[in-house]
Motif scaffolding. Structure first.
Motif, PDB file in Angstrom:
ATOM      1  N   LEU A  25       5.559  13.301   9.320  1.00 27.76           N
ATOM      2  CA  LEU A  25       5.869  12.713   8.014  1.00 27.76           C
ATOM      3  C   LEU A  25       7.252  12.081   8.032  1.00 27.76           C
ATOM      4  O   LEU A  25       8.210  12.664   8.526  1.00 27.76           O
ATOM      5  CB  LEU A  25       5.815  13.782   6.918  1.00 27.76           C
ATOM      6  CG  LEU A  25       6.111  13.281   5.493  1.00 27.76           C
ATOM      7  CD1 LEU A  25       4.974  12.381   5.000  1.00 27.76           C
ATOM      8  CD2 LEU A  25       6.314  14.454   4.518  1.00 27.76           C
ATOM      9  N   TYR A 101       3.038   9.250   8.857  1.00 28.15           N
ATOM     10  CA  TYR A 101       2.806   8.922   7.443  1.00 28.15           C
ATOM     11  C   TYR A 101       4.161   8.663   6.791  1.00 28.15           C
ATOM     12  O   TYR A 101       5.006   9.563   6.734  1.00 28.15           O
ATOM     13  CB  TYR A 101       2.083  10.055   6.726  1.00 28.15           C
ATOM     14  CG  TYR A 101       0.672  10.292   7.228  1.00 28.15           C
ATOM     15  CD1 TYR A 101      -0.337   9.368   6.976  1.00 28.15           C
ATOM     16  CD2 TYR A 101       0.361  11.435   7.959  1.00 28.15           C
ATOM     17  CE1 TYR A 101      -1.628   9.585   7.446  1.00 28.15           C
ATOM     18  CE2 TYR A 101      -0.919  11.662   8.425  1.00 28.15           C
ATOM     19  CZ  TYR A 101      -1.912  10.724   8.161  1.00 28.15           C
ATOM     20  OH  TYR A 101      -3.194  10.935   8.635  1.00 28.15           O
ATOM     21  N   TYR A 103       5.898   8.198   3.514  1.00 29.80           N
ATOM     22  CA  TYR A 103       5.656   8.418   2.090  1.00 29.80           C
ATOM     23  C   TYR A 103       6.748   7.726   1.274  1.00 29.80           C
ATOM     24  O   TYR A 103       7.925   8.092   1.350  1.00 29.80           O
ATOM     25  CB  TYR A 103       5.629   9.915   1.783  1.00 29.80           C
ATOM     26  CG  TYR A 103       5.508  10.234   0.311  1.00 29.80           C
ATOM     27  CD1 TYR A 103       4.433   9.759  -0.436  1.00 29.80           C
ATOM     28  CD2 TYR A 103       6.474  11.012  -0.337  1.00 29.80           C
ATOM     29  CE1 TYR A 103       4.320  10.044  -1.792  1.00 29.80           C
ATOM     30  CE2 TYR A 103       6.366  11.319  -1.686  1.00 29.80           C
ATOM     31  CZ  TYR A 103       5.287  10.822  -2.411  1.00 29.80           C
ATOM     32  OH  TYR A 103       5.182  11.097  -3.749  1.00 29.80           O
ATOM     33  N   LEU A 144       2.244   5.274   2.560  1.00 32.36           N
ATOM     34  CA  LEU A 144       1.594   5.913   1.417  1.00 32.36           C
ATOM     35  C   LEU A 144       2.404   5.691   0.149  1.00 32.36           C
ATOM     36  O   LEU A 144       3.642   5.736   0.172  1.00 32.36           O
ATOM     37  CB  LEU A 144       1.435   7.417   1.664  1.00 32.36           C
ATOM     38  CG  LEU A 144       0.651   7.817   2.926  1.00 32.36           C
ATOM     39  CD1 LEU A 144       0.738   9.310   3.146  1.00 32.36           C
ATOM     40  CD2 LEU A 144      -0.808   7.377   2.798  1.00 32.36           C
ATOM     41  N   TRP A 148       0.111   8.928  -3.116  1.00 33.97           N
ATOM     42  CA  TRP A 148      -0.424   9.310  -1.810  1.00 33.97           C
ATOM     43  C   TRP A 148      -1.653   8.485  -1.435  1.00 33.97           C
ATOM     44  O   TRP A 148      -2.540   8.939  -0.731  1.00 33.97           O
ATOM     45  CB  TRP A 148      -0.739  10.804  -1.746  1.00 33.97           C
ATOM     46  CG  TRP A 148       0.493  11.658  -1.852  1.00 33.97           C
ATOM     47  CD1 TRP A 148       1.073  12.117  -2.997  1.00 33.97           C
ATOM     48  CD2 TRP A 148       1.315  12.112  -0.760  1.00 33.97           C
ATOM     49  NE1 TRP A 148       2.216  12.833  -2.698  1.00 33.97           N
ATOM     50  CE2 TRP A 148       2.391  12.857  -1.324  1.00 33.97           C
ATOM     51  CE3 TRP A 148       1.244  11.975   0.622  1.00 33.97           C
ATOM     52  CZ2 TRP A 148       3.380  13.440  -0.555  1.00 33.97           C
ATOM     53  CZ3 TRP A 148       2.228  12.569   1.394  1.00 33.97           C
ATOM     54  CH2 TRP A 148       3.283  13.287   0.814  1.00 33.97           C
ATOM     55  N   ILE A 150      -3.090   4.895   0.385  1.00 28.76           N
ATOM     56  CA  ILE A 150      -2.683   4.055   1.503  1.00 28.76           C
ATOM     57  C   ILE A 150      -2.327   2.648   1.009  1.00 28.76           C
ATOM     58  O   ILE A 150      -3.132   1.983   0.371  1.00 28.76           O
ATOM     59  CB  ILE A 150      -3.803   3.976   2.562  1.00 28.76           C
ATOM     60  CG1 ILE A 150      -4.029   5.362   3.190  1.00 28.76           C
ATOM     61  CG2 ILE A 150      -3.439   2.966   3.644  1.00 28.76           C
ATOM     62  CD1 ILE A 150      -5.162   5.395   4.203  1.00 28.76           C
ATOM     63  N   THR A 153      -0.679  -0.386   6.885  1.00 34.22           N
ATOM     64  CA  THR A 153      -0.124   0.153   8.121  1.00 34.22           C
ATOM     65  C   THR A 153       1.042  -0.717   8.577  1.00 34.22           C
ATOM     66  O   THR A 153       1.281  -1.793   8.024  1.00 34.22           O
ATOM     67  CB  THR A 153      -1.189   0.193   9.235  1.00 34.22           C
ATOM     68  OG1 THR A 153      -1.547  -1.154   9.581  1.00 34.22           O
ATOM     69  CG2 THR A 153      -2.434   0.939   8.771  1.00 34.22           C
TER      70      THR A 153
END
Length: 352
Positions: A25, A101, A103, A144, A148, A150, A153
């Protein structure tokens, strides 16, 4: 390496992370993040993890990842040795993760994708020092939103990320090695970023330069000086000396040189302008992203100089600072009045 089991929320010690399939994360710290000690107490009493850690586990688990690493709770920061060891390996951990990920707690979803992208570009995540390596190191990043969900990328958002950070597409997509990027340009990437502790301004770049040096919290701005010294010993790139919008030595050099004779004592007293030849803050590298150094051997061949005339630079630390020699070449003698073009074996064209 201490990780969270995304099924149970409990810590798991992984002896060799290279053989593990894990998620990691990246986030900005806000308020009171759960520490390693707090999570251990929670595990003893079967209490609930924080919403951030719990939701991160849920996302990772939904994508088939059993293990998750979160810096805020997986590092025991009461142990200076563990903290130092973690900082040493952090770039590698992000690089070797199956997925990262990111966030962005300040980016809300919207039916209009363009609106989401605009919010993404001003996210606080792009202003923090540690998230620089967390952006560059992983091959696969999923961004994200606050909910949360998506956003996209690193690959699908690469144009927006390049616009915000100034980091080339090739670096973000790992088609170009960091070793190919000038030192000054890499320093420029962190010029507008911030860290809570002043030492972290330097420590967050250790992985970017593949430097291994002790972390000494309490040393303050000395950390930046030590980083530059380490870079100078490992990377033959003098662009590290080209900082500030106008280097403080530039105008004074020409003032001192105007009408000067060949007297060996004529020149410039650098110590009267700046305490060291190194930058004092990362902000001084703000404009350094435009610097492209010429390799020593190419410059030597182009100017028609021998190894004796133009030896590779050598740096020696002393109680008085850094001892080295820089060649002072007469522009009138080395370059004709009209521009010349030189091409090295790799196809690089130089305009002089």
């Amino acid at each position: 390496m201490r990780m969270l089991d995304t099924d149970t929320g409990r810590f798991v010690d992984i002896t060799d992370w290279r053989k593990a399939r894990y998620a990691i994360l990246s986030h900005t710290w806000e308020g009171a993040e759960q520490t390693c000690q707090e999570v251990r107490e929670i595990q003893k009493n079967d209490s609930a993890l924080s919403q951030k850690v719990r939701r991160a586990c849920e996302v990772a688990r939904s994508h088939g990842y059993r293990y998750l690493w979160v810096d805020s709770c997986c590092i025991d920061k009461t142990s200076s040795s563990e903290l130092s060891e973690s900082i040493k390996w952090m770039y590698v951990w992000y690089r070797d993760a199956s997925v990262c990920y990111a966030y962005l707690s300040d980016v809300e979803m919207d039916p209009e994708q363009d609106t989401v992208k605009l919010r993404l570009r001003v996210s606080r995540w792009f202003t923090r020092g540690w998230t620089l390596q967390e952006l560059i190191a992983p091959r696969y990043i999923v961004f994200l939103s606050k909910e949360w969900q998506i956003i996209g990328t690193k690959t699908t958002l690469v144009a927006d990320i390049e616009l915000v950070t100034g980091i080339e597409n090739d670096i973000l997509t790992h088609t170009k090695s960091l070793d190919e990027v000038p030192v000054a340009r890499r320093m420029c990437w962190v010029a507008t970023r911030q860290t809570t502790r002043v030492e972290d301004e330097a420590y967050c770049l250790l992985g970017i330069f593949d430097i291994n040096m002790p972390t000494l919290y309490g040393e303050g701005e000395r950390a930046l000086r030590r980083l530059q010294e380490e870079i100078l010993q490992r990377i033959p790139d003098q662009s590290i000396f080209v900082w500030d919008a106008v280097h403080p030595y530039t105008f004074r050099f020409f003032e001192a040189s105007d009408g000067a004779t060949d007297d060996a004592h004529s020149g410039l007293d650098l110590t009267s302008l700046h305490p060291t030849i190194f930058a004092q803050t990362f902000h001084e590298f703000f404009w350094a992203g435009y610097v492209s150094p010429v390799p020593h051997d190419l410059c030597q061949r182009y100017l028609g100089l021998t190894e004796l005339d133009y030896p590779p630079p050598d740096y020696t630390q002393s109680p008085y600072g850094l001892r080295t020699r820089f060649p002072m070449l007469s522009i009138a003698k080395c370059f004709p009045s009209r521009p010349l073009r030189a091409v090295d074996p790799k196809g690089l064209t130089l305009q002089c």
